[in-house]
Design an enzyme around this catalytic site. Structure first.
Site, short mmCIF file in Angstrom:
data_model
loop_
_atom_site.label_atom_id
_atom_site.label_comp_id
_atom_site.label_asym_id
_atom_site.label_seq_id
_atom_site.Cartn_x
_atom_site.Cartn_y
_atom_site.Cartn_z
N ILE A 36 0.81 -1.22 0.00
CA ILE A 36 0.00 0.00 0.00
C ILE A 36 0.84 1.26 0.00
O ILE A 36 0.32 2.37 -0.04
CB ILE A 36 -0.96 0.02 1.21
CG1 ILE A 36 -0.18 -0.11 2.53
CG2 ILE A 36 -2.01 -1.06 1.09
CD1 ILE A 36 -1.04 0.01 3.77
N GLY A 50 8.40 3.70 0.72
CA GLY A 50 9.15 4.85 1.19
C GLY A 50 10.63 4.56 1.28
O GLY A 50 11.10 3.49 0.87
N GLY A 51 11.38 5.52 1.82
CA GLY A 51 12.82 5.35 1.93
C GLY A 51 13.22 4.19 2.84
O GLY A 51 14.24 3.54 2.63
N PHE A 52 12.40 3.89 3.85
CA PHE A 52 12.70 2.81 4.78
C PHE A 52 12.39 1.45 4.16
O PHE A 52 13.07 0.47 4.41
CB PHE A 52 11.89 3.01 6.07
CG PHE A 52 12.20 2.02 7.16
CD1 PHE A 52 13.27 2.24 8.01
CD2 PHE A 52 11.43 0.89 7.33
CE1 PHE A 52 13.56 1.33 9.02
CE2 PHE A 52 11.71 -0.03 8.33
CZ PHE A 52 12.78 0.20 9.19
N GLY A 53 11.35 1.37 3.35
CA GLY A 53 10.98 0.11 2.73
C GLY A 53 9.53 0.11 2.27
O GLY A 53 8.88 1.16 2.22
N LYS A 54 9.02 -1.07 1.96
CA LYS A 54 7.64 -1.20 1.51
C LYS A 54 6.70 -1.31 2.70
O LYS A 54 7.07 -1.81 3.76
CB LYS A 54 7.48 -2.44 0.62
CG LYS A 54 8.22 -2.36 -0.71
CD LYS A 54 7.99 -3.61 -1.53
CE LYS A 54 8.72 -3.52 -2.87
NZ LYS A 54 8.54 -4.75 -3.69
N VAL A 55 5.46 -0.86 2.49
CA VAL A 55 4.42 -0.98 3.51
C VAL A 55 3.32 -1.89 2.97
O VAL A 55 2.80 -1.67 1.87
CB VAL A 55 3.84 0.40 3.88
CG1 VAL A 55 2.79 0.26 4.99
CG2 VAL A 55 4.94 1.36 4.33
N LYS A 73 5.43 -2.20 7.91
CA LYS A 73 6.54 -1.55 7.19
C LYS A 73 7.77 -2.45 7.28
O LYS A 73 8.33 -2.64 8.35
CB LYS A 73 6.84 -0.18 7.78
CG LYS A 73 7.90 0.60 7.01
CD LYS A 73 8.39 1.81 7.77
CE LYS A 73 7.36 2.91 7.81
NZ LYS A 73 7.92 4.14 8.44
N ASP A 75 10.10 15.61 9.80
CA ASP A 75 9.68 15.24 8.44
C ASP A 75 8.18 15.42 8.29
O ASP A 75 7.47 14.52 7.80
CB ASP A 75 10.09 13.80 8.13
CG ASP A 75 10.12 13.50 6.63
OD1 ASP A 75 10.14 14.48 5.85
OD2 ASP A 75 10.12 12.33 6.26
#
Length: 831
Positions: free
Chosen positions: A496, A499-504, A518, A614
């Site tokens: 869904i 982002g920079g951290f990974g997929k959600v 996440k 942020d």
């Protein structure tokens, strides 16, 4: 005729330069194979060896060599497409590597029918021992796939794996060393001022390699045998661009580029703004490329000022999508010479759509002529957290299906026997061994507890902090198997957000609780810090306007955060870029108020303020009732001590929302969040991106553009068209004033989040006072289709009730914090 002369001159000058640089790089490893061919094949000045000579590199179940007499193309490499090797089972090439480091892998494909094998319907995967290069791949036309991988052992294995009931094939294959300096380990980042590190460990796939303003540059005219294609088909508006050629002006200097980075024939041409004889030109030249969502991309810009007559004449801006990555670029400062070749590398955030735009446009500097150029561009996809360049499949190091089955049977048998004999020992030591193993596997992706023990610090680092064991904190720790089940084994169709951290992923726990999962990217340099910060922060917070942390998982070398599921996604998706229905003005105000309450709690809820760092519309989530909750605390920072005014820290945040004072001085305060929130307020009002390089220059930056209209008193001219006729002028005025105060240049001049909250609640009351009155009486007083000449609301005939007059009198005290008296004067349940 003119184009023929242009191309002739281009090639003459290119050949002269090529004579100087040809043979400049000699690869230590240089494997060229014409698969299926009985004889060697010469292409340009390179010789591809016959298949029978290359068979010593190949482990294959069945030898099938196909050939066709059909002419494929008119180019020299067409001979490579006349034959093919066909694989009916998992097969591999193993090449000895004499010099470790980055290598090209070029795969040539052209399907034809040979005997009973129709290659056009083949579906297969190609991988190395560490990376998936292609997955569920099929091809219908001549095609070359180019990859670049870092080889860290004495051999490189390339594996071809047919899909079930299918075949795999390859027409020609290259494995060639790459100069060490071609891909450095670091690059600039569009997300972070600290840049991106770790490129040397990334597998790269060439998405585009473009020669701006010139014809195709073939592999014969490139020291590394690359092909550069013209930029015409990527240009968004061709009439805005001019082609320029001046290859004789190119110079390679220390501190700049080299012929191995890009040939003279690339730096010697450029696409230029078509602004000649018009000093008022104000537009960007934009190119658009197809990309795969869910991946980062390495973009290499090639610049060479071949258009100026002197130094310091050319200034321009460079954009990647909505990010301005370079402002007021002056190439003569970088290379200290006119015509100096130069390149810049940028790593994007993880792509969220299938298009990527690159733009150049004029600088805003005073007394500069509007102009901009780009000479060349390379776009390379970077592998994801699974080591894949496709997002599908896993690295296949097996030999065959039968071997898998035998290995599984033997493994299970041995495992059961050992389990019976050593159960006691494993019970005592397996947890510790797993943690130590995970630390050895990854230098940047280590478990949250890094001392090998079983305790995790879950306390607040801005209070005293406490250390609790995982066993006593079961409400936060969630087993990896439970996360797998909740996400249907991380089903890609359940993603869904990225982002920079990974997929959600959307998920559902066994008790029916809907969650957002996440999953972190193991190769993210910021992963561990963000993971720890998110847990430390959210484990302390419980507020209805902050997204709640349900749990985390750090098993199996993973870093996973599990949050409450927010049914309606991000505020950003409801403003633009999606098919969500438009939000009403009241809904937008209520969302802003909810987000302000969450931020106010962060700033005042503890002994030390917590600064989000942020704040943006993408980090404000909406539940099923459109109630706003602030999310993503990976960059959050505790505020200054009582005797301090700020925290000195590296600048982090998102372009377009970043506090300019924080950016200039690297001094962080709560007022940095206030500035970012002010940008969000204008984003809510105008429903457009905060940075949009496709717009005219004065409109690119939303905050600057909106502030101009606000200071003119004409903010109604730029509001979202869906709001026209639905906003009471006094509500808009208070909202605009609040946003303006948030965007003050200096933090000391900005209001606190408490005062921002009060003003937004007041703007809502002004709106509701009208909507709840007689609709006919007030309909003419709403903001309608006003022409630019009709902007003075004080001249409108306002039918104001006595209750509204009482509210308006409170507005005169805007310099005073009204949080204590507001509810009694304004709210419907007040006195």
């Amino acid at each position: 005729m003119g184009s023929k002369v242009f191309e002739l001159l281009f090639w003459v000058s290119s050949l002269l330069c090529w004579a100087c640089f040809a043979g400049g790089f000699t690869p230590a490893d240089n494997y060229l194979i014409d698969c299926g061919s009985p004889t060697n094949t010469t292409v340009g000045d390179r010789v591809f060896m016959a298949d029978n000579l290359a068979s010593k590199f190949l482990s294959v179940q069945e030898n099938i060599l196909g050939n066709t007499s059909n002419a494929v193309t008119s180019s020299d490499d067409s001979r490579l497409y006349q034959t093919a090797r066909i694989f009916t089972g998992v097969s591999r090439y193993t090449f000895s590597i004499s010099q470790r480091g980055r290598h090209w892998i070029r795969l040539y494909f052209y399907p034809f029918v040979y005997a009973s094998y129709n290659m056009s319907v083949a579906k297969f995967a190609v991988s190395t021992e560490n990376h998936v290069l292609l997955s569920s791949f099929s091809v219908q036309a001549p095609f070359v796939k180019e990859f670049s991988v870092n080889v860290t052992s004495n051999s490189l294995v390339i594996i071809f794996s047919p899909s079930e009931n299918s075949i795999a094939f390859i027409n020609a294959l290259e494995v060639v060393s790459v100069p060490d300096q071609l891909i450095p380990d670091t690059a600039s980042s569009v997300e972070s001022s600290s840049g991106f590190q770790g490129l040397m460990w990334q597998a790269l796939e060439t998405v585009a390699r473009v020669n701006m303003g010139g014809p195709t540059v073939s592999f014969e005219n490139d020291t590394l045998w690359r092909t550069w294609v013209p930029d015409q088909r990527f240009l968004v508006e061709k009439n805005l661009a001019l082609n320029v050629s001046n290859t004789m002006a190119v110079k390679y200097v220390d501190g700049g580029s080299t012929p191995d980075i890009a040939p003279n024939s690339v730096y010697g041409t450029c696409t230029r703004m078509n602004s000649l004889n018009d000093p008022n030109s104000n537009f960007n030249v934009t190119w658009e490329f197809d990309v795969d969502p869910g991946f980062r991309y390495l973009l290499r810009f090639h610049f060479c000022d071949i258009v100026s007559n002197a130094l310091n004449q050319l200034y321009f801006n460079v954009f990647i999508d909505s990010w301005m990555v370079v402002r007021d670029l002056d190439l003569s400062i970088l290379v200290n010479i006119l015509g100096g070749a130069y390149y810049m590398d940028y790593v994007t955030e993880s792509a969220t759509r299938n298009k990527l735009r690159v733009s150049v446009g004029p600088s805003n500097l005073h007394n500069t002529y509007p102009d901009a150029i780009l000479n060349g561009l390379e776009i390379m996809k970077m592998n994801n957290s699974d080591g894949s360049l496709t997002g599908l499949g896993t690295v296949n190091t097996s030999g065959s299906r039968s071997k898998k089955k035998i290995g599984a049977i033997v493994g299970v048998s041995i495992g059961v026997a050992c389990g019976v004999l050593l159960a006691g020992v494993l019970f005592m030591f397996c947890r510790k061994r797993r943690r130590l193993s995970r630390q050895r596997q990854s230098k940047t992706w280590i478990p949250f507890s890094i001392n090998g023990g079983t305790s995790h610090t879950m306390g607040s680092k801005y209070s005293k902090g406490t250390t609790t064991s995982l066993n006593s904190n079961t409400s936060y720790h969630i087993p990896f198997l439970a996360v797998q089940e909740a996400t249907n084994n991380f089903d890609e169709s359940w993603v869904i957000g990225i982002g920079g951290f990974g997929k959600v992923y959307k998920g559902e726990l066994n008790d029916g609780t809907k969650v957002a999962v996440k999953r972190g990217n193991p190769r993210s340099q910021q992963g561990l810090a963000e993971f720890q910060t998110e847990i430390e922060m959210l484990s302390q917070f419980r507020h209805r306007h902050l997204v709640s942390l349900i749990g985390y998982c750090d098993e199996k070398n993973e870093m996973i955060l599990i949050y409450e599921y927010m049914e309606n996604g991000t505020l950003k998706s409801h403003l633009y870029g999606s098919d969500h229905p438009s939000l009403s003005w009241k809904q937008r105000l209520e969302i802003c108020i909810g987000a302000a309450r969450g931020l106010h709690y962060l700033h005042t809820g503890y002994a030390k303020a917590v600064i989000h760092r942020d704040v943006k519309s993408a980090n404000i989530l909406l539940d099923e009732n459109l109630m706003a909750k602030v999310a993503d605390f990976g960059l959050s920072k505790t505020g200054p001590e009582i005797d301090q005014t700020h925290v000195s820290t590296a600048v982090k945040g998102s372009f377009g929302y970043l506090d300019p004072e924080y950016f200039r001085r690297q001094q962080l305060t709560e007022k940095s969040d206030v500035y970012s929130f002010g940008v969000v307020l204008f984003e809510v009002l105008c429903a457009r991106p905060v940075i949009d390089p496709t717009l005219p220059r004065e409109m690119v930056n939303l905050a600057e553009w909106a502030m101009k209209w606000q200071k003119r008193g004409q903010l109604e001219q730029i509001i979202d068209r869906n709001l026209i006729g639905n906003i009471w002028p006094e509500s808009l005025r208070k909202f605009g004033e609040t946003a303006e105060k948030c965007l003050a240049d200096f933090g000391v001049d900005r209001p606190s989040m408490g005062d921002v909250l009060w003003n937004l609640e007041y703007a809502l009351q002004l709106q509701e006072a009208v909507v709840q009155g007689d609709p006919e009486e007030n309909s003419t007083n709403m903001i309608g289709e006003l022409s630019p000449q009709i902007n003075n609301f004080s001249q409108l005939d306002l039918s104001v009730s006595s209750a509204q007059v009482q509210v308006a009198s409170v507005d005169d005290l805007s310099g005073v914090s009204m949080s204590k008296v507001f509810s009694q004067l304004v709210k419907s349940e007040g006195r």
